[in-house]
Design a protein around this motif. Structure first.
Motif, mmCIF file in Angstrom:
data_model
loop_
_atom_site.group_PDB
_atom_site.id
_atom_site.type_symbol
_atom_site.label_atom_id
_atom_site.label_comp_id
_atom_site.label_asym_id
_atom_site.label_seq_id
_atom_site.Cartn_x
_atom_site.Cartn_y
_atom_site.Cartn_z
ATOM 1 N N SER A 36 0.856 -1.190 0.000
ATOM 2 C CA SER A 36 0.000 0.000 0.000
ATOM 3 C C SER A 36 0.891 1.239 0.000
ATOM 4 O O SER A 36 1.850 1.304 0.775
ATOM 5 N N ILE A 38 0.693 4.210 1.275
ATOM 6 C CA ILE A 38 0.866 4.921 2.541
ATOM 7 C C ILE A 38 1.851 4.193 3.451
ATOM 8 O O ILE A 38 2.678 4.823 4.116
ATOM 9 N N TYR A 39 1.800 2.863 3.479
ATOM 10 C CA TYR A 39 2.738 2.108 4.305
ATOM 11 C C TYR A 39 4.106 2.024 3.624
ATOM 12 O O TYR A 39 5.135 2.017 4.291
ATOM 13 N N GLY A 42 5.608 5.135 4.264
ATOM 14 C CA GLY A 42 5.759 5.209 5.719
ATOM 15 C C GLY A 42 7.068 4.611 6.207
ATOM 16 O O GLY A 42 7.648 5.090 7.187
ATOM 17 N N PHE A 191 -3.685 5.893 -2.653
ATOM 18 C CA PHE A 191 -2.602 6.091 -1.692
ATOM 19 C C PHE A 191 -2.894 5.435 -0.339
ATOM 20 O O PHE A 191 -1.986 4.938 0.323
ATOM 21 N N PHE A 192 -4.177 5.414 0.055
ATOM 22 C CA PHE A 192 -4.541 4.863 1.361
ATOM 23 C C PHE A 192 -5.198 3.481 1.228
ATOM 24 O O PHE A 192 -6.003 3.082 2.070
ATOM 25 N N GLU A 194 -5.849 -0.552 1.245
ATOM 26 C CA GLU A 194 -5.591 -1.559 2.269
ATOM 27 C C GLU A 194 -4.277 -2.287 1.965
ATOM 28 O O GLU A 194 -3.996 -2.625 0.810
#
Length: 465
Positions: A36, A38-39, A42, A191-192, A194
């Motif tokens: 994903s 975002i991760y 991250g 982007f977000f 799952e």
């Protein structure tokens, strides 16, 4: 040693040592782990926090111990000479020399992309020795010689190549962001999404969450952490800098922060050009996406998507420039660490001697010889995997020492206590997760460190005579 280098040189040494080939390779593996955007991004954000916070802590220690040897000195003075030796032992055996070998081989492999008929991985003698290994060894010998000619000359080479590769990364970022504007940032729409992970044994995917997500996120950080490592090398050469109490601290923070920013922007550029999720057997770089870039050569895949076949060639040149400058910085710094150990009679006596240019030429030579042997052993990659856990141990011990009032002379302000405590907690979490998920490699890494204990007493006895 004469103090000849300034804050700009320190920042360039930090940046040049950090930026190698990792930023062009490891993001594909991260994508397969967490699936994903975002991760995925991250992991780089958290790595940036850990890197800059660690550099800040080391900068505080450098103001207390502005001596050649850097982290070795911090650990020796904060704990005891055994802990300092174990750091130096592990650094010499695999961390420093293994990194030098790996980066040199990366240089040779990309040179082989340009000259495949001359530089390849076909054995010349039985199943051993390839032209790429010979080039890698030659590169190490050349850079060792350059560094023996004086720290100013070596620093000039470092600055030229660091500026060049920073420029190359900025070009990649500009291209990526331009493409993002042109395609309306289409790849950022999910982007977000799952998170999921890819099982590479059977090429299946499954959704992840909870503790499994946290665990895989921690494992995924290995690549970003090592792409962002080697910033501590500048501390090894502290005595070569003007006013090292200030210069080293500034160079650590400025250099590491700028590299982390470049890394974040580079990954945003990748996502601007390529979708995160692709097809394993995609017909081209775009279809394979970030996740399945050919041999994880994500930088090449991104430029190939935009520029066609010439893009992969351009990236090969970028990485050769990057790895050349990276190895120069690592070689420059490593020689000073082993010189400091030799001064304490915990390394070969000759390593303490300097030539007429105040360079620890024997220390550089010993480091170079072992790194060259690792080039031909083919085992350096495995050795580096084994030391992941060990490196985290030494990061933890070093940053923990800033809490010692005996070392810092006074207590830390509350904000710094919170900052460094958060760093240590995250480090324990990552290390604990590695020990759980990668038990064998982490245990071997710990074993390499502990193996240094008997060698400590042997070295102490034989070199004190």
């Amino acid at each position: 040693m004469n103090k000849k280098l300034n804050t700009l040189d320190a920042s360039m040494l930090v940046m040049g040592s950090m930026i190698g080939s990792g930023i062009f390779l490891v993001s594909s593996e991260v994508a397969r782990s967490v699936g994903s955007p975002i991760y995925w991004i991250g992991t780089w954000l958290l790595t940036a926090f850990l890197t800059i916070t660690g550099a800040y802590a080391y900068g505080k220690l450098s103001s207390v111990f502005p001596k050649t040897g850097g982290q070795y000195i911090y650990l020796k003075e904060s704990y005891n000479s055994l802990i300092g030796f174990l750091f130096g032992w592990t650094t010499f055996l695999v961390i420093q020399t293994g990194t030098i070998a790996a980066v040199a081989v990366a240089f040779a492999r990309y040179a082989g992309f340009i000259f495949p008929g001359i530089l390849n991985d076909k054995p010349l003698v039985g199943d051993y020795i390839t032209t790429q290994q010979i080039l890698a060894a030659t590169l190490i010998a050349l850079l060792t010689y350059i560094n023996s000619r004086g720290v100013q000359f070596a620093s000039l080479v470092q600055n030229i190549f660091t500026i060049t590769k920073i420029g190359a990364i900025i070009i990649l970022i500009i291209i990526g962001l331009y493409v993002g504007v042109q395609n309306d940032w289409i790849h950022f729409e999910g982007f977000f999404a799952e998170p999921f992970t890819v099982d590479t044994t059977n090429n299946t995917i499954h959704s992840i969450g909870g503790w499994e997500l946290a665990s895989l996120f921690g494992v995924a950080m290995i690549g970003p952490l090592f792409s962002s490592s080697a910033w501590n090398n500048v501390t090894f050469a502290s005595a070569d800098f003007e006013d090292p109490k200030k210069t080293i601290a500034k160079g650590l923070v400025y250099g590491s922060a700028l590299v982390c920013l470049l890394y974040l922007l580079t990954n945003m550029a990748y996502l601007s050009i390529l979708p995160l999720q692709g097809e394993l057997d995609g017909i081209n770089s775009y279809a394979r996406g970030i996740m399945f870039a050919t041999q994880d050569r994500l930088g090449a895949a991104a430029l190939e998507t935009v520029l066609g076949g010439i893009g992969a060639l351009v990236m090969a040149v970028f990485i050769m420039i990057s790895t050349f400058g990276c190895n120069n910085g690592i070689i420059l710094a490593g020689g000073r660490l082993f010189q400091a150990m030799a001064n304490d009679r915990l390394f070969f006596k000759k390593a303490a001697e300097t030539n007429d240019k105040d360079v620890p030429v024997y220390s550089l030579g010993i480091q170079g010889i072992w790194a060259i042997l690792l080039c031909f052993s083919g085992s350096y990659g495995a050795l580096l995997d084994f030391t992941v856990f060990a490196i985290l141990i030494f990061y933890f011990l070093t940053v923990a020492s800033v809490f010692k009032t005996r070392i810092m002379q006074n207590e830390l302000p509350l904000l710094q206590k919170v900052l460094f405590s958060g760093y240590l907690v995250l480090l324990v979490g990552i290390a604990g997760n590695l020990l759980w998920v990668k038990t064998l490699s982490s245990s071997i890494g710990l074993g390499i460190v502990l193996l240094g204990i008997p060698f400590y007493f042997v070295m102490k006895k034989t070199q004190s005579n």
